[in-house]
Motif scaffolding. Structure first.
Motif, PDB file in Angstrom:
ATOM      1  N   PHE A  22       0.833  -1.214   0.000  1.00 27.56           N
ATOM      2  CA  PHE A  22       0.000   0.000   0.000  1.00 27.56           C
ATOM      3  C   PHE A  22       0.863   1.257   0.000  1.00 27.56           C
ATOM      4  O   PHE A  22       0.543   2.236  -0.673  1.00 27.56           O
ATOM      5  N   ILE A  23       1.962   1.228   0.712  1.00 28.25           N
ATOM      6  CA  ILE A  23       2.872   2.383   0.757  1.00 28.25           C
ATOM      7  C   ILE A  23       3.498   2.605  -0.612  1.00 28.25           C
ATOM      8  O   ILE A  23       3.591   3.748  -1.088  1.00 28.25           O
ATOM      9  N   VAL A  24       3.919   1.533  -1.260  1.00 27.26           N
ATOM     10  CA  VAL A  24       4.524   1.645  -2.593  1.00 27.26           C
ATOM     11  C   VAL A  24       3.496   2.177  -3.589  1.00 27.26           C
ATOM     12  O   VAL A  24       3.796   3.033  -4.432  1.00 27.26           O
ATOM     13  N   LEU A  25       2.265   1.698  -3.520  1.00 27.57           N
ATOM     14  CA  LEU A  25       1.209   2.146  -4.423  1.00 27.57           C
ATOM     15  C   LEU A  25       0.906   3.628  -4.238  1.00 27.57           C
ATOM     16  O   LEU A  25       0.768   4.379  -5.213  1.00 27.57           O
ATOM     17  N   ILE A  26       0.824   4.077  -3.021  1.00 25.15           N
ATOM     18  CA  ILE A  26       0.569   5.491  -2.744  1.00 25.15           C
ATOM     19  C   ILE A  26       1.736   6.350  -3.223  1.00 25.15           C
ATOM     20  O   ILE A  26       1.537   7.433  -3.789  1.00 25.15           O
TER      21      ILE A  26
ATOM     22  N   LEU B 124       3.965  10.228  -7.370  1.00 26.30           N
ATOM     23  CA  LEU B 124       4.933  10.613  -8.406  1.00 26.30           C
ATOM     24  C   LEU B 124       4.254  10.850  -9.751  1.00 26.30           C
ATOM     25  O   LEU B 124       4.624  11.771 -10.486  1.00 26.30           O
ATOM     26  N   MET B 125       3.257  10.044 -10.083  1.00 25.00           N
ATOM     27  CA  MET B 125       2.563  10.219 -11.366  1.00 25.00           C
ATOM     28  C   MET B 125       1.754  11.513 -11.395  1.00 25.00           C
ATOM     29  O   MET B 125       1.760  12.228 -12.398  1.00 25.00           O
ATOM     30  N   THR B 126       1.074  11.817 -10.323  1.00 24.64           N
ATOM     31  CA  THR B 126       0.291  13.053 -10.303  1.00 24.64           C
ATOM     32  C   THR B 126       1.189  14.276 -10.290  1.00 24.64           C
ATOM     33  O   THR B 126       0.844  15.305 -10.867  1.00 24.64           O
ATOM     34  N   ARG B 127       2.349  14.141  -9.671  1.00 22.04           N
ATOM     35  CA  ARG B 127       3.286  15.262  -9.630  1.00 22.04           C
ATOM     36  C   ARG B 127       3.796  15.588 -11.032  1.00 22.04           C
ATOM     37  O   ARG B 127       3.866  16.755 -11.420  1.00 22.04           O
ATOM     38  N   SER B 128       4.173  14.552 -11.822  1.00 24.73           N
ATOM     39  CA  SER B 128       4.663  14.806 -13.182  1.00 24.73           C
ATOM     40  C   SER B 128       3.542  15.327 -14.071  1.00 24.73           C
ATOM     41  O   SER B 128       3.773  16.167 -14.950  1.00 24.73           O
ATOM     42  N   ALA B 129       2.315  14.853 -13.884  1.00 27.59           N
ATOM     43  CA  ALA B 129       1.191  15.348 -14.676  1.00 27.59           C
ATOM     44  C   ALA B 129       0.912  16.813 -14.365  1.00 27.59           C
ATOM     45  O   ALA B 129       0.627  17.614 -15.274  1.00 27.59           O
ATOM     46  N   LYS B 130       0.994  17.176 -13.095  1.00 28.87           N
ATOM     47  CA  LYS B 130       0.779  18.581 -12.713  1.00 28.87           C
ATOM     48  C   LYS B 130       1.867  19.473 -13.305  1.00 28.87           C
ATOM     49  O   LYS B 130       1.600  20.599 -13.733  1.00 28.87           O
ATOM     50  N   LYS B 131       3.088  18.945 -13.336  1.00 33.15           N
ATOM     51  CA  LYS B 131       4.195  19.731 -13.893  1.00 33.15           C
ATOM     52  C   LYS B 131       3.953  19.989 -15.383  1.00 33.15           C
ATOM     53  O   LYS B 131       4.168  21.105 -15.876  1.00 33.15           O
ATOM     54  N   LYS B 132       3.495  18.977 -16.132  1.00 31.92           N
ATOM     55  CA  LYS B 132       3.212  19.150 -17.559  1.00 31.92           C
ATOM     56  C   LYS B 132       2.062  20.124 -17.782  1.00 31.92           C
ATOM     57  O   LYS B 132       2.104  20.953 -18.693  1.00 31.92           O
ATOM     58  N   GLN B 133       1.033  20.042 -16.953  1.00 31.35           N
ATOM     59  CA  GLN B 133      -0.093  20.971 -17.076  1.00 31.35           C
ATOM     60  C   GLN B 133       0.347  22.403 -16.807  1.00 31.35           C
ATOM     61  O   GLN B 133      -0.098  23.331 -17.478  1.00 31.35           O
TER      62      GLN B 133
END
Length: 174
Positions: free
Chosen positions: A9-13, A18-27
């Motif tokens: 669960f920790i690894v999944l979170i 990390l994925m949402t952070r890179s998506a926010k950076k692209k936006q």
């Protein structure tokens, strides 16, 4: 609960973070690019249309897509703001900075001679034609002499002629 059961669960979170952070950076980069548009810059829409920015408002962009063609787009519909060189290369076919050498259309400029193409063709006609076909030539002169002697002699058929003897099991079928 043990740490081993919580580890997936920790690894999944962590991966989701990390994925949402890179998506926010692209936006954020896309929003900055759209906000930095100025009238006169070339753009490509998300639909693949190229145009020149004529007017920028809060939520819309007025594009000049050709003589007498003005289109109103939402700012979010702008896919990329292009540099002047890139826009001119794509839309008008204009190459500004050619960093490579231009290859000439004919080979005469590569040789350094001043022959024209007609003179070069006439010179090539004078050259001996090269036959690239396969010829049955003997491997050495001794075989050539033997073949010349046998050509003069009367034909006598022997067992060692061109076709080998057939044995049991051989057939002409292929």
């Amino acid at each position: 609960m043990s740490l081993v059961t919580l580890l997936p669960f920790i690894v999944l979170i962590g991966a989701m973070f990390l994925m949402t952070r890179s998506a926010k950076k692209k936006q954020q980069q896309a929003a900055d690019m759209r906000n930095d548009m100025q009238p006169g810059s070339g753009v490509r829409t998300i639909g693949g249309m190229y145009g020149t920015v004529k007017e920028v408002n809060d939520d819309t962009v007025l594009l000049d897509a050709g003589p007498g063609v003005e289109l109103l787009f939402a700012k979010n519909a702008i896919g990329a703001v292009l540099t002047d060189d890139e826009y001119n290369r794509i839309v008008h076919g204009v190459e500004h900075d050619l960093k490579t050498d231009v290859v000439p259309d004919d080979a005469s400029s590569l040789t350094g001679t001043d022959e024209s193409a007609d003179e070069a063709a006439a010179a090539s006609d004078d050259d001996k034609a090269v036959d690239l076909g396969k010829k049955d030539e003997p491997a050495d002169k001794a075989q050539a002499e033997e073949s010349a002697e046998t050509a003069d002699a009367p034909e006598a058929k022997t067992d060692t002629d061109d076709e080998p003897k057939k044995t049991d099991g051989d057939s002409d079928a292929k």
